[in-house]
Design an enzyme around this catalytic site. Structure first.
Site, PDB file in Angstrom:
ATOM      1  N   HIS A   1      -1.060 104.236  30.801  1.00  0.00           N
ATOM      2  CA  HIS A   1      -0.799 103.823  32.189  1.00  0.00           C
ATOM      3  C   HIS A   1      -1.960 102.968  32.699  1.00  0.00           C
ATOM      4  O   HIS A   1      -2.948 103.470  33.234  1.00  0.00           O
ATOM      5  CB  HIS A   1      -0.618 105.072  33.068  1.00  0.00           C
ATOM      6  CG  HIS A   1      -0.009 104.763  34.413  1.00  0.00           C
ATOM      7  ND1 HIS A   1       1.338 104.568  34.590  1.00  0.00           N
ATOM      8  CD2 HIS A   1      -0.571 104.613  35.639  1.00  0.00           C
ATOM      9  CE1 HIS A   1       1.591 104.331  35.865  1.00  0.00           C
ATOM     10  NE2 HIS A   1       0.444 104.340  36.529  1.00  0.00           N
TER      11      HIS A   1
ATOM     12  N   HIS B   1       2.255 101.219  35.355  1.00  0.00           N
ATOM     13  CA  HIS B   1       1.289 100.955  36.435  1.00  0.00           C
ATOM     14  C   HIS B   1       1.592  99.686  37.227  1.00  0.00           C
ATOM     15  O   HIS B   1       1.655  99.734  38.442  1.00  0.00           O
ATOM     16  CB  HIS B   1      -0.157 100.913  35.916  1.00  0.00           C
ATOM     17  CG  HIS B   1      -1.189 100.927  37.003  1.00  0.00           C
ATOM     18  ND1 HIS B   1      -1.168 101.841  38.031  1.00  0.00           N
ATOM     19  CD2 HIS B   1      -2.264 100.139  37.239  1.00  0.00           C
ATOM     20  CE1 HIS B   1      -2.199 101.632  38.832  1.00  0.00           C
ATOM     21  NE2 HIS B   1      -2.869 100.598  38.387  1.00  0.00           N
TER      22      HIS B   1
ATOM     23  N   ASP C   1       3.685 107.905  36.411  1.00  0.00           N
ATOM     24  CA  ASP C   1       4.207 107.784  37.777  1.00  0.00           C
ATOM     25  C   ASP C   1       5.697 108.097  37.868  1.00  0.00           C
ATOM     26  O   ASP C   1       6.481 107.351  38.450  1.00  0.00           O
ATOM     27  CB  ASP C   1       3.911 106.413  38.378  1.00  0.00           C
ATOM     28  CG  ASP C   1       2.448 106.242  38.781  1.00  0.00           C
ATOM     29  OD1 ASP C   1       1.696 107.230  38.680  1.00  0.00           O
ATOM     30  OD2 ASP C   1       2.065 105.146  39.181  1.00  0.00           O
TER      31      ASP C   1
ATOM     32  N   ASN D   1      -1.436 107.397  37.791  1.00  0.00           N
ATOM     33  CA  ASN D   1      -2.403 107.620  38.858  1.00  0.00           C
ATOM     34  C   ASN D   1      -1.769 108.250  40.093  1.00  0.00           C
ATOM     35  O   ASN D   1      -2.470 108.873  40.898  1.00  0.00           O
ATOM     36  CB  ASN D   1      -3.086 106.302  39.249  1.00  0.00           C
ATOM     37  CG  ASN D   1      -2.105 105.229  39.673  1.00  0.00           C
ATOM     38  OD1 ASN D   1      -1.146 104.947  38.960  1.00  0.00           O
ATOM     39  ND2 ASN D   1      -2.330 104.624  40.822  1.00  0.00           N
ATOM     40  N   HIS D   2      -0.442 108.141  40.253  1.00  0.00           N
ATOM     41  CA  HIS D   2       0.209 108.746  41.418  1.00  0.00           C
ATOM     42  C   HIS D   2       0.459 110.232  41.219  1.00  0.00           C
ATOM     43  O   HIS D   2       0.413 110.995  42.200  1.00  0.00           O
ATOM     44  CB  HIS D   2       1.535 108.042  41.716  1.00  0.00           C
ATOM     45  CG  HIS D   2       1.386 106.816  42.550  1.00  0.00           C
ATOM     46  ND1 HIS D   2       1.772 106.756  43.868  1.00  0.00           N
ATOM     47  CD2 HIS D   2       0.882 105.599  42.263  1.00  0.00           C
ATOM     48  CE1 HIS D   2       1.522 105.555  44.354  1.00  0.00           C
ATOM     49  NE2 HIS D   2       0.995 104.831  43.388  1.00  0.00           N
TER      50      HIS D   2
ATOM     51  N   HIS E   1       4.118  96.966  38.651  1.00  0.00           N
ATOM     52  CA  HIS E   1       5.536  97.086  38.952  1.00  0.00           C
ATOM     53  C   HIS E   1       6.362  95.853  38.597  1.00  0.00           C
ATOM     54  O   HIS E   1       7.449  95.656  39.117  1.00  0.00           O
ATOM     55  CB  HIS E   1       5.715  97.427  40.435  1.00  0.00           C
ATOM     56  CG  HIS E   1       5.183  98.773  40.798  1.00  0.00           C
ATOM     57  ND1 HIS E   1       5.120  99.241  42.094  1.00  0.00           N
ATOM     58  CD2 HIS E   1       4.669  99.768  40.019  1.00  0.00           C
ATOM     59  CE1 HIS E   1       4.607 100.460  42.098  1.00  0.00           C
ATOM     60  NE2 HIS E   1       4.326 100.805  40.847  1.00  0.00           N
TER      61      HIS E   1
END
Length: 424
Positions: free
Chosen positions: A183, A217, A55, A90-91, A219
């Site tokens: 991640h 992943h 990310d 994933n982003h 935060h």
């Protein structure tokens, strides 16, 4: 033979291109945080290398200015002779069936090293990094560390861990110190996170020789077992994350276990929570005056960056939300606080609800009660009964995203991901 000592910076969830609240200044914060933490803790105080565990970007498709932000920081590291090793999250991962991504673009142009396993019928296969081809799954660095990459596996993470462990065991002999970038998140770290891994599901990696599992992943920063580390995002992506401890890990690894220090002294936008509790006897005018007085007393010194301010009205009121000119009040509060972004939450209940009204002292209590109400309502429907807990948590997440002003497209993507078992 004594092990050599290496030092590296572990980042994750940089989210360049963050675009909620429709604020260019807020989007720039994520670049400033990235640039500052790298300057302070990788270049000014040199490290052997930097890892980015997913990310780097907020979106799979990015604007030219966002790409430029990444290049500014990566080129500064390259000029300092510090390699950057990264994986997709994933982003910013490539959509299914697509062969490229913006991380792949940066790797092809020599601005970072994107470590990716290849997936074959018999499982995951790890290839050494080829500088000529700009492709590979792992790299042995001169400081005596082997760094291995992975991909975003979503709900397939437990199975993929077994395959990664098997592939690591098949690698040729190399440095004893092994880092794996991965991640995904561990259960128990944040509320309402579906699909989190249990710690025991990570143990095959430990048994295969991984001494530092560089996670991304979630935060919020956390560590487990002296070998699992998650630094959290550099900046808060929502009001729910304001209280999270987060930053970057500066790691020194010689003999014994890696020594990871969470560094937090870099540029971040200040965030403030203001809360006014009312008793039900105040008029709309009195509530407005009290909120403005509260806001006036919270104003930061002029030299501080403009904060993001959340103002919550709680307790009981003798009127409805429509009796307040909320838009005008929000404008006034923003002016008084000097906020970059002002979020106003009307959470008070009408006094006529009597005993049904709920006054809460802690945010956690409110969330627990809301979750119970949702769960009870869903349990009363035969179609949703078996998934009532899961769906109640999803509704709470959805509410927070709407209140945070996320775009409809982001909310739709979140719901699609959630129903596929891949929590965003």
């Amino acid at each position: 033979m004594a092990r050599s000592t290496c030092t590296f910076l572990h980042l994750a969830d940089v989210h360049l291109g963050y675009d909620r609240y429709d604020s260019p200044e807020r989007s720039k914060d994520f670049f400033l945080a990235f640039r500052d933490v790298v300057h302070r803790h990788a270049i000014q105080n040199p490290v052997d290398f930097v890892v980015i565990a997913g990310d780097l970007f907020e979106h799979r498709q990015i604007q030219p200015g966002v790409l430029n932000q990444a290049q500014i920081v990566l080129r500064a590291l390259k000029q300092a002779g510090i390699p950057v090793l990264a994986i997709e999250g994933n982003h910013d991962n490539r959509p299914f069936g697509v062969k490229t991504s913006w991380l792949r673009y940066l790797a092809d142009h020599g601005e970072l090293i994107l470590l990716e396993p290849s997936e074959e019928e018999e499982g995951i296969h790890l290839q050494p990094w080829s500088e000529q081809a700009r492709r590979g799954s792992y790299l042995d660095l001169p400081c005596g560390v082997r760094v291995i990459g992975s991909q975003w596996y979503g709900s397939a993470a437990p199975k993929s861990i077994e395959q990664l462990a098997a592939a690591i065991r098949q690698l040729p002999p190399g440095p004893e110190q092994v880092i794996l970038m991965f991640h995904h998140g561990l259960e128990g770290q944040i509320a309402r996170y579906q699909g989190a891994l249990r710690y025991k599901e990570l143990l095959p990696l430990r048994e295969a020789g991984v001494g530092y599992l560089a996670l991304g992943h979630i935060h919020k920063s956390y560590s487990e077992g002296g070998w699992v580390f998650n630094p959290g995002s550099l900046e808060a992506n929502s009001t729910a994350e304001w209280d999270f401890e987060r930053g970057a890990y500066r790691v020194t690894w010689g003999s014994g276990e890696p020594q990871a220090e969470l560094v937090r002294d870099y540029y971040q936008r200040p965030c403030q929570r203001l809360r006014l509790e009312v008793k039900g006897k105040e008029t709309p005018e009195q509530v407005t005056a009290a909120l403005l007085a509260l806001a006036e007393g919270s104003r930061l010194p002029a030299e501080e960056p403009e904060p993001i301010v959340e103002v919550r009205l709680v307790g009981q009121v003798g009127f409805t939300q429509h009796d307040l000119d909320v838009r005008a009040l929000q404008r006034q509060l923003k002016q008084v606080t000097g906020a970059l972004i002002l979020l106003f939450r009307f959470e008070a209940t009408p006094v006529e609800l009597g005993s049904a009204a709920i006054t809460l002292e802690e945010e956690g209590q409110r969330l627990q009660i809301e979750e119970k109400i949702y769960t009870d309502l869903l349990s009363g429907h035969s179609h949703y009964r078996k998934r009532s807990v899961e769906l109640a948590r999803l509704l709470l997440d959805l509410k927070e995203k709407v209140l945070d002003g996320q775009e409809e497209s982001e909310i739709y993507a979140y719901l699609s991901s959630a129903f596929l078992g891949e929590e965003d």
